[in-house]
Design an enzyme around this catalytic site. Structure first.
Site, mmCIF file in Angstrom:
data_model
loop_
_atom_site.group_PDB
_atom_site.id
_atom_site.type_symbol
_atom_site.label_atom_id
_atom_site.label_comp_id
_atom_site.label_asym_id
_atom_site.label_seq_id
_atom_site.Cartn_x
_atom_site.Cartn_y
_atom_site.Cartn_z
ATOM 1 N N ASP A 228 -2.885 -11.046 16.424
ATOM 2 C CA ASP A 228 -3.912 -10.138 16.928
ATOM 3 C C ASP A 228 -4.723 -10.890 17.980
ATOM 4 O O ASP A 228 -4.849 -12.115 17.920
ATOM 5 C CB ASP A 228 -4.853 -9.724 15.797
ATOM 6 C CG ASP A 228 -4.114 -9.209 14.576
ATOM 7 O OD1 ASP A 228 -3.124 -8.483 14.754
ATOM 8 O OD2 ASP A 228 -4.527 -9.557 13.450
ATOM 9 N N ASP A 267 0.762 -7.126 18.428
ATOM 10 C CA ASP A 267 0.308 -6.758 17.092
ATOM 11 C C ASP A 267 -1.038 -6.047 17.233
ATOM 12 O O ASP A 267 -1.188 -5.144 18.045
ATOM 13 C CB ASP A 267 0.237 -7.994 16.197
ATOM 14 C CG ASP A 267 0.129 -7.656 14.720
ATOM 15 O OD1 ASP A 267 0.320 -6.479 14.353
ATOM 16 O OD2 ASP A 267 -0.154 -8.552 13.909
ATOM 17 N N ASP A 271 -8.210 -7.063 14.136
ATOM 18 C CA ASP A 271 -7.916 -6.694 12.753
ATOM 19 C C ASP A 271 -8.885 -7.379 11.797
ATOM 20 O O ASP A 271 -9.245 -8.554 11.991
ATOM 21 C CB ASP A 271 -6.477 -7.061 12.383
ATOM 22 C CG ASP A 271 -5.471 -6.049 12.915
ATOM 23 O OD1 ASP A 271 -5.882 -5.124 13.647
ATOM 24 O OD2 ASP A 271 -4.269 -6.181 12.608
ATOM 25 N N ARG A 321 -4.748 3.641 14.832
ATOM 26 C CA ARG A 321 -5.630 2.649 14.215
ATOM 27 C C ARG A 321 -6.907 2.409 15.020
ATOM 28 O O ARG A 321 -7.161 1.318 15.502
ATOM 29 C CB ARG A 321 -4.898 1.325 13.980
ATOM 30 C CG ARG A 321 -3.678 1.457 13.089
ATOM 31 C CD ARG A 321 -3.054 0.107 12.787
ATOM 32 N NE ARG A 321 -1.854 0.276 11.949
ATOM 33 C CZ ARG A 321 -1.099 -0.735 11.522
ATOM 34 N NH1 ARG A 321 -1.413 -1.984 11.844
ATOM 35 N NH2 ARG A 321 -0.044 -0.494 10.773
#
Length: 449
Positions: A228, A267, A271, A321
């Site tokens: 990330d 990715d 996160d 997301r």
């Protein structure tokens, strides 16, 4: 237009003007004093304001504001950044000022590194990997194992050691205004530490040279990548503010296809997993990305934690997301979601509440293009909640949960087991968010006078 008192609050929060003279003094004195009379703010020592989301809870988030002169660094290269961050076991307050764009894919001398450099000496080659795990011969019932998978892991480890920057506790990382500050190709790892601030940074082109093929992922298998741009694992009291996240310059449309699936090198953007807690994400821009923000890495991550506030951010060209939330208490307010397809990134949904997540989404603005469906702005698994109101779709007050529930069998619950109280800056009307946030978010709006 917001009320005068609100405008004053915004001016203070955004820290748009920084005293150049004070910055010079800070380089030698280590700590600066806010000059309220002059309206100037020391960007590098600024702390999260009271009641500004979950990260202000308890002890609050102060980052490296207590740093002495020996622990205030200005860095412009990968090697300088590594040295400034030091060891994660050292909790000494520090301020790291990033000047310019740091390329994570360089060695200690500044020489550019490529995927071939990381693969060298490991025995990995993409051609050999594809031959070894072709579903036509290897099958689809088990994960890759053997010589080429071991080689891929070694190559991936080499890349990780070079591009992952581990952030210690009590650290402030701030981009120097006007310098195009940021990190390209790298990942900030904020893991099992407390009290970190990341501001005014552009994170771009975070890419995994060595995605893993998983034939058991979904009906057709998937290529899964690491890294990330910013990752929180077991981190507490983190404030991420005025940052920009993007896949550019390599967009997903440039990814090749193997075994009928996209060779995904990206990715997450930011996160928040492994029991991370007390996090505020504010005034940032997320653009041209697929799996953008994951809160909770599994349906059993860490119940009672994962408390996150997400406010005054812009999301455009985000496939999914924004965020995906599990278990925690998530406050999503005053965000602008532009669901128009951008650079080939076609949005699927914005907010996903699953695994009993308790989301409160209020006073957000969604821009939905002609033909877009309001029922697809949310997603749920039948256990999560999305409470709140005052949300607008194309300027009209809309019950986005009702729209989703009317079209889906797995209903999103409409009540949460908590009520937000740390709501500094909350605007009850979302009407002006598209224009306001266009000029007040991201890593280019903070300036030095």
């Amino acid at each position: 237009m917001p009320a005068p008192s609100h405008r004053r609050s915004l001016r203070k929060r955004r820290a748009l003007v920084v005293s150049a003279a004070a910055l010079v003094a800070g380089a030698s004195a280590g700590a600066l004093v806010l000059n309220a009379n002059a309206g100037t703010v020391d960007l590098y020592h600024q702390t999260l304001a009271a009641k500004d989301g979950w990260a202000s809870s308890g002890t609050g988030t102060t980052g490296g504001t207590k740093a002495d002169a020996a622990h205030v660094f200005t860095v412009s290269t990968r090697a300088e950044l590594v040295k400034a961050l030091g060891s994660t076991s050292d909790k000494t307050p520090r301020i790291v000022r990033v000047k310019g764009t740091i390329d994570a894919n360089t060695d200690d001398s500044g020489k550019k590194l490529t995927c071939a450099n990381y693969a060298s000496g490991t025995g990995y080659s993409l051609a050999a990997y594809l031959k070894a795990f072709d579903p036509a011969t290897y099958g689809r019932s088990k994960l890759p194992s053997g010589t080429q998978e071991t080689a891929r892991e070694k190559a991936q480890d080499k890349q990780a050691k070079n591009i992952a920057f581990k952030v210690p506790a009590n650290t402030t990382i701030v981009g120097v205004p006007g310098s195009k500050a940021g990190i390209t190709g790298g990942t900030l790892e904020i893991q099992n530490v407390d009290n970190v601030i990341v501001r005014n940074m552009t994170f771009s082109a975070t890419e995994d040279c060595f995605p893993q093929w998983d034939p058991t992922d979904g009906d057709d298998g998937n290529w899964n990548s690491e890294y990330d741009s910013v990752t929180l694992r077991g981190a507490t009291h983190v404030w991420a503010d005025h940052n920009t996240f993007t896949d550019a310059p390599r967009l997903d449309s440039a990814n090749p296809t193997y075994f009928g699936r996209e060779f995904q090198v990206h990715d997450g953007a930011l996160d928040i997993t492994k029991g991370s807690d007390l996090v505020t994400v504010s005034y940032s821009q997320f653009a041209s990305h697929d799996k953008t923000m994951l809160i909770g890495s599994s349906d059993t991550d860490s119940s009672g934690k994962l408390r996150v506030s997400i406010h005054h951010n812009v999301w455009k060209g985000i496939v999914q997301r924004a965020p995906l939330s599990r278990l925690g208490q998530i406050h999503v307010y005053n965000n602008f979601f532009d669901t128009t397809t951008l650079n080939g990134y076609a949005p699927q949904y914005s907010i996903y509440s699953r695994a009993k997540a308790q989301v409160v989404a209020e006073s957000n603005f969604w821009k939905v293009p002609s033909g877009g469906k309001v029922a697809k702005l949310l997603k749920g698994d039948g256990t999560g909640s999305v409470a709140g109101g005052g949300n607008l779709v194309n300027g009209t007050t809309t019950d986005v949960v009702a729209a989703y529930n009317a079209a889906n069998s797995k209903k999103i619950k409409t009540t949460a087991n908590w009520k937000p109280t740390l709501t500094a800056g909350l605007q009850t009307s979302a009407q002006n968010l598209p224009t306001e946030l266009a000029t007040t978010t991201g890593a280019t709006v903070l300036k030095v006078s």
